[in-house]
Design an enzyme around this catalytic site. Sequence first.
Site, PDB file in Angstrom:
ATOM      1  N   ASP A  94      -2.456  -0.903   3.916  1.00  0.00           N
ATOM      2  CA  ASP A  94      -1.415  -0.184   4.786  1.00  0.00           C
ATOM      3  C   ASP A  94      -2.185   0.852   5.561  1.00  0.00           C
ATOM      4  OD1 ASP A  94       1.074  -0.835   3.663  1.00  0.00           O
ATOM      5  OD2 ASP A  94       0.609   0.315   1.809  1.00  0.00           O
ATOM      6  N   ASP A 134       4.687  -0.420  -6.211  1.00  0.00           N
ATOM      7  CA  ASP A 134       5.289  -0.067  -5.025  1.00  0.00           C
ATOM      8  C   ASP A 134       6.239   1.171  -5.078  1.00  0.00           C
ATOM      9  OD1 ASP A 134       4.230  -0.681  -2.173  1.00  0.00           O
ATOM     10  OD2 ASP A 134       6.535  -1.254  -2.165  1.00  0.00           O
ATOM     11  N   GLU A 158       2.158   3.714  -6.869  1.00  0.00           N
ATOM     12  CA  GLU A 158       1.871   4.172  -5.444  1.00  0.00           C
ATOM     13  C   GLU A 158       2.618   5.389  -5.167  1.00  0.00           C
ATOM     14  OE1 GLU A 158       2.711   2.953  -0.864  1.00  0.00           O
ATOM     15  OE2 GLU A 158       4.087   2.675  -2.432  1.00  0.00           O
TER      16      GLU A 158
END
Length: 574
Positions: free
Chosen positions: A424, A328, A357
């Site tokens: 998301d 992340d 990410e």
Amino acid sequence: MLKEAIYHRAGNNYAYAYDEKTLHIRLRIKKGDADKVSLIYGDPYDWTEDGWQTSSAPMTLSGTDEWFDYYFIEIQPPYRRLRYGFEISSGDDTLVYTEKGFFDQAPFDDTAYYFCFPFLNAIDVFRAPSWVKDTVWYQIFPERFANGDTSNDPEGAVPWGSEEPKPTNFFGGDFQGVIDHIDHLVKLGVTGIYFTPIFKAKSNHKYDTIDYLEIDPQFGDKETFKKLVKVCHENGIKVMLDAVFNHSGYYFEPFQDVLKNEENSRYKNWFHLREFPIVTEPRPNYDTFAFEKSMPKLNTENPEVRKYLLKVARYWVEEFDIDGWRLDVANEVDHSFWREFRTAVKTVKPEAYILGEIWHDSMNWLQGDQFDAVMNYPFTNAALDFIAKETIDAKVFAEKITSVMHMYPENVNEAAFNLLGSHDTKRVLTSCDGNKEKMKLLFLLMLTFKGTPCIYYGDEIGMSGEMDPGCRKCMEWDEEKQDHELFGHIQSLLSLRKQHKVLANEGKLTFVSAKDKVLVYEKSSYEDSFLIVLNAGDKPAEHSFIVPLDYQLVLGSPGAESMPAYGFSVYRKN
Ligand code: CA
């Protein structure tokens, strides 16, 4: 010819080792500016009494975007070294382009003019795990996939699907739920699960880690997790976990210690604290993710922090046999940490996959020493703009994708993580305003594309949902409420992709024609070839593309000269 538009540099996406023997070289020039482009090349030390020994080979046009044409060549230099330049012709005009600029004729008195690929060292080749190319991922948000054990439900959990998802409610999803429903994934045909975080945390999304070495009790214990990984592996499914190494959660013990003991905390160098006392308003006086006071950025330059996080990285691979890490906010962590991270993980499991990410240009992380892939949001956006939102036409779509694909080496494109929606974003069906036909085209596109595609849980049975929290609804397990036709569509595409690797990552992708709403592209290798035609418009579309006679329809509707609204055809060469 517009010299200003001509570009090459001897690295990154323009010159790279595709494998231990093969170099790929690309050149960018103004769209339509050349009739012929050749590579002039030779080994830098290959001199005879006639001078430097060179060869010339034609380059092929590998794609066109809004402004540029890209030319490509694959070379296997016998001594793994290369000096090279480009000869660009347009009508009677010929230019030679080298590292030292432009010439009318190739200078052969000195190799120093030329671009240099010093040596193809095998260890420097970007190499993602080989299984990734053939993997189709399924993303699970564990709190919302299935509740297989009510005894571990968090306090205040409400019955499954009894209310809309909220930022703070819990439904009790857990590992046992995934184990109970593994058949659903096998039937669909996916071969990897990407789990959003499972470590001890306070929220329902678990991105606010309290302890990186513990499983959140609401999901089960370490034994159940071990069993889950085993069940997945027995069913040919890889397991990837999600971790946040950029920042910790507010309740991470070292941060709590810092809040309590301020300057005297032994953890004060674990974070980026700018001054004491620590304040959180109006903005925190320590570095955070965005300005979020509850997400303090970890100081990954501190050897103690590194040691702890690298232990985490190894622990879950070593003890639980996981197959990959999804990282992340990966681009805000220092490169040096990621290099160590890669070494740590690959030492335990050389075939582990490391996915970052990153939403923007990621070349810096994709040189072979850090990540195997990043989340390919440029693909997501272009696909949604073309089919879901209809803000761009097929030509612009093809140009955008061509740009993205030329931003990275081919071996990087083959491992790119493609998605249409996630925890998301809006769900893909909602991005399509509920239009299922559009959604089917999006899945056709993603599942016949380069890269490794990911299906967000529930999309395959027609779940809808706005941005977070709407996209995090409880999985629908009532078969009467599942969309079986959609499931069948995605299932057939997965089965076709599995049967014919050219639809995945073997061979190349070429846009054959792109006009208004109709897109035609080819996936081809020496052995196998497919043509995919799709009409993203709500009206039948006439098109001038003629399907060659030796191609046979394998999926969709025959659309010889006219494609029905939202129609598609997949043809295979006999
Ligand atoms: Ca439960």
